[in-house]
Design an enzyme around this catalytic site. Structure first.
Site, PDB file in Angstrom:
ATOM      1  N   HIS A 131       0.866  -1.179   0.000  1.00  0.00           N
ATOM      2  CA  HIS A 131       0.000   0.000   0.000  1.00  0.00           C
ATOM      3  C   HIS A 131       0.909   1.238   0.000  1.00  0.00           C
ATOM      4  O   HIS A 131       2.022   1.184   0.521  1.00  0.00           O
ATOM      5  CB  HIS A 131      -0.837  -0.058   1.284  1.00  0.00           C
ATOM      6  CG  HIS A 131      -1.915   0.978   1.383  1.00  0.00           C
ATOM      7  ND1 HIS A 131      -1.656   2.284   1.720  1.00  0.00           N
ATOM      8  CD2 HIS A 131      -3.262   0.890   1.230  1.00  0.00           C
ATOM      9  CE1 HIS A 131      -2.803   2.951   1.755  1.00  0.00           C
ATOM     10  NE2 HIS A 131      -3.792   2.137   1.461  1.00  0.00           N
ATOM     11  N   ASP A 208       3.006  -4.816   8.169  1.00  0.00           N
ATOM     12  CA  ASP A 208       1.795  -4.012   8.030  1.00  0.00           C
ATOM     13  C   ASP A 208       0.606  -4.974   8.134  1.00  0.00           C
ATOM     14  O   ASP A 208       0.334  -5.746   7.225  1.00  0.00           O
ATOM     15  CB  ASP A 208       1.847  -3.295   6.673  1.00  0.00           C
ATOM     16  CG  ASP A 208       0.527  -2.624   6.300  1.00  0.00           C
ATOM     17  OD1 ASP A 208      -0.457  -2.764   7.058  1.00  0.00           O
ATOM     18  OD2 ASP A 208       0.486  -1.977   5.237  1.00  0.00           O
ATOM     19  N   GLN A 211      -4.532  -5.238   6.788  1.00  0.00           N
ATOM     20  CA  GLN A 211      -5.495  -6.110   6.105  1.00  0.00           C
ATOM     21  C   GLN A 211      -5.565  -7.498   6.734  1.00  0.00           C
ATOM     22  O   GLN A 211      -6.352  -8.336   6.308  1.00  0.00           O
ATOM     23  CB  GLN A 211      -5.119  -6.243   4.623  1.00  0.00           C
ATOM     24  CG  GLN A 211      -5.216  -4.954   3.844  1.00  0.00           C
ATOM     25  CD  GLN A 211      -6.654  -4.469   3.711  1.00  0.00           C
ATOM     26  OE1 GLN A 211      -7.608  -5.252   3.763  1.00  0.00           O
ATOM     27  NE2 GLN A 211      -6.822  -3.171   3.524  1.00  0.00           N
ATOM     28  N   LYS A 234     -10.396  -1.061  10.589  1.00  0.00           N
ATOM     29  CA  LYS A 234     -10.454  -2.283   9.776  1.00  0.00           C
ATOM     30  C   LYS A 234     -10.709  -3.513  10.644  1.00  0.00           C
ATOM     31  O   LYS A 234     -10.897  -4.609  10.146  1.00  0.00           O
ATOM     32  CB  LYS A 234      -9.162  -2.445   8.972  1.00  0.00           C
ATOM     33  CG  LYS A 234      -9.069  -1.437   7.836  1.00  0.00           C
ATOM     34  CD  LYS A 234      -7.964  -1.761   6.866  1.00  0.00           C
ATOM     35  CE  LYS A 234      -8.098  -1.004   5.576  1.00  0.00           C
ATOM     36  NZ  LYS A 234      -7.517   0.348   5.597  1.00  0.00           N
ATOM     37  N   CYS A 372      -4.759   2.680  -3.761  1.00  0.00           N
ATOM     38  CA  CYS A 372      -3.534   3.148  -3.094  1.00  0.00           C
ATOM     39  C   CYS A 372      -2.387   2.169  -3.286  1.00  0.00           C
ATOM     40  O   CYS A 372      -1.580   1.942  -2.375  1.00  0.00           O
ATOM     41  CB  CYS A 372      -3.765   3.401  -1.608  1.00  0.00           C
ATOM     42  SG  CYS A 372      -4.957   4.684  -1.295  1.00  0.00           S
TER      43      CYS A 372
END
Lengths: 415, 151
Positions: A131, A208, A211, A234, A372
């Site tokens: 991202h 990261d 997600q 999220k 993104c």
């Protein structure tokens, strides 16, 4: 906390679960909403809204100021939420849990901390599927330090090319930063193995997890990364709150990001000393209500049962797979075997923005564009894709509605 | 230099007028018919001269690629426009805009209330500032051109 109605059975009672998410019962453009933009942001259960509302109705005060009862209660609730996050990540200590606004801020904090240590020629290793939030802060760091960014290739199926990783990883690699799950493709990456290899080279490692967290808890001690970050919104929690986990041994000496109140031990004009971890990274009054809301989201999900959530997602994935083989004119981008319930796709002769508009007419919310992740789009030679991203509260019938909606659009253009 | 006939041959705004489109819309019941009609209108956009796909003709702020060129007819003083997009619905919406704004005197063009028109067509969502398809920047660019030409 109230047990969600649906927690009683082994498999999720989706009807009951959906009642916990009030927004899902509304109509859009005269159709029942089918919300398939969960990778952008997930919806919130009533329990989260109640927690925020209760906090403001009964408890609100500034935290860590002592002196009065409300302040103590607010601090207890706020720190209680930190403990919930610690448990969710299986971190060793709440000292390792920093409240921030979200993943983007977390990555910026980590990148900023390296301004004085990275030297010209040092390498930052990341992947082609990151991202922008896990690219741009590193580019800024590279520009300031003369470090070089190395990019792990992505295969045709949308997986990290492990040969490319092995080739690029070296003693020059000072930072290894990688997404656990691709926001565009849904690919679940073998981060544990990659982090281990990168640490062997002495690199600082960051995962990261933006997600990854909607699909289940994470064990940062098992991943063994130095940093892990995610955004509350999220994880069925509020916006404006996020988490940076930092391994204590690394975090305790990490340079501070922002100066102000709360992050100091002692301030004088002769010199100021920093507070302990994690407070030294939390200058100013934090997002107290949002942190508490995130704690409520973690409780809610634990109450449903993460195994049941995973089972519901498997059912969705299976239903998605049942549609794909016979669907002419639909090209799925990202076909990894191990992936989250995400369908990124293009359709013959149709611009993603056309798809978005015409799905919206049917009450189906999908995302279109570059997500993104422009480098990844370039990798596949596409200006953008349409993306349907499912959450456990989506039903198999909604999968059907999604695909029949696409068929309808195909017919519209064939006329 | 683009041949001026590419501009003047455009039926949108001359043979196909916005009144015709408004009437056509009234006959349509559901979203499928309406968007089938919009897609159909998009197919009526005249071909865009390839040599004009230049940075200065690119309309920014759109999810799709949008190109816009114009030419003022020296005799009649009318302002002619050509638009292209790689997204079919944007093409259709561009056709509606051209039906309303093309082949007019700049002053006449500036008098057209595009917001009102899209409200009547129940397509307001497409022109709202929050929408990423860039229709608003397309209309803004046309109005700027007209303003410059009218000055």
């Amino acid at each position: 906390m109230n047990q969600p109605a649906s927690a009683i059975s082994q498999t999720l009672d989706l009807e009951a679960v959906r009642r916990d998410f009030p927004i899902l019962s509304q109509s859009v453009n005269g159709r029942p909403l089918v919300y398939l933009d969960n990778a952008a942001s997930t919806q919130k259960p009533q329990a989260v809204m109640d927690a925020i509302s209760d906090y403001f109705s009964t408890t609100h005060s500034n935290v860590h100021r002592g002196a009065h009862t409300l302040g103590d209660q607010a601090t207890a609730a706020f720190e209680g939420a930190r403990e919930k996050v610690r448990g969710f990540l299986n971190a060793d200590s709440t000292r390792e849990i920093v409240w921030l606004r979200g993943t983007t801020e977390a990555i910026n904090l980590v990148a900023n901390g390296l301004v004085d240590t990275l030297k010209s020629g040092d390498e930052i290793l990341l992947s082609h599927m990151e991202h922008h939030a896990n690219i741009v802060p590193w580019q800024m760091l590279a520009k300031r330090t003369g470090a070089v960014i190395k990019v792990i290739a992505v295969t045709e199926s949308g997986e990290l090319d492990q040969d490319s990783f092995r080739e690029l990883l070296s003693e020059r690699t000072k930072v290894f930063t990688i997404t656990q799950v691709s926001n565009v493709l849904g690919t679940i990456n073998p981060v544990k193995e990659m982090v281990a290899a990168a640490r062997k080279m002495g690199a600082i490692t960051l995962v990261d997890g933006a997600q990854a967290v909607p699909h289940g808890p994470v064990d940062v001690q098992d991943l063994d990364c130095d940093f892990f970050c995610f955004s509350g919104h999220k994880l069925y929690g509020p916006t404006g709150i996020g988490v940076l986990y930092g391994r204590y041994q690394v975090l305790k000496d990490w340079p501070v990001f922002m100066g102000g109140g709360e992050m100091i031990e002692r301030v004088s004009f002769e010199g100021t000393t920093w507070n302990e971890c994690p407070y030294r990274f939390e200058a100013g009054t934090p997002a107290i209500a949002e942190a508490i809301g995130l704690g409520a989201a973690i409780d809610y999900m634990a109450g449903l049962g993460w195994h049941q959530v995973a089972a519901a997602e498997r059912t969705l994935n299976e239903r998605i797979q049942s549609w794909l083989p016979d669907f002419n004119g639909l090209q799925v981008i990202g076909t990894a075997a191990n992936k989250a319930p995400v369908v990124s796709f293009v359709m013959d002769g149709l611009h993603p923005s056309d798809l978005g508009t015409l799905m919206d007419q049917q009450g189906i919310a999908i995302r279109t564009g570059h997500h993104c992740a422009m480098p990844l789009m370039a990798r596949f030679g596409l200006p953008g894709t349409a993306r349907a991203s499912f959450a456990f509260y989506n039903t198999p019938e909604e999968v059907d509605q999604f695909f029949t909606g696409l068929k309808k659009i195909q017919r519209l253009f064939a006329e | 230099m683009t041949d001026s006939t590419s501009f003047t041959d455009n039926p949108l705004g001359s043979d196909t007028r916005i009144e015709d489109i408004l009437e056509g819309f009234e006959l349509l019941d559901d979203w499928e018919e309406r968007y089938a009609y919009i897609i159909d209108l998009g197919r009526k956009l005249p071909p865009f001269p390839e040599e004009q796909r230049l940075e200065q003709n690119y309309v920014h702020g759109c999810q799709s690629q949008v190109w816009l060129i114009h030419q003022r007819d020296p005799d009649s003083g009318k302002l002619y426009l050509l638009i292209d997009s790689d997204a079919m619905i944007v093409r259709g919406l561009a056709a509606i805009i051209l039906a309303a704004l093309n082949a007019k005197q700049p002053q006449e063009l500036l008098a057209v209330d595009v917001d009102q028109l899209f409200k009547e067509l129940d397509l307001m969502r497409h022109i709202s500032p929050t929408r990423g398809n860039g229709l608003r920047s397309m209309v803004g660019k046309i109005q700027n051109i007209a303003q410059t030409e009218a000055a």
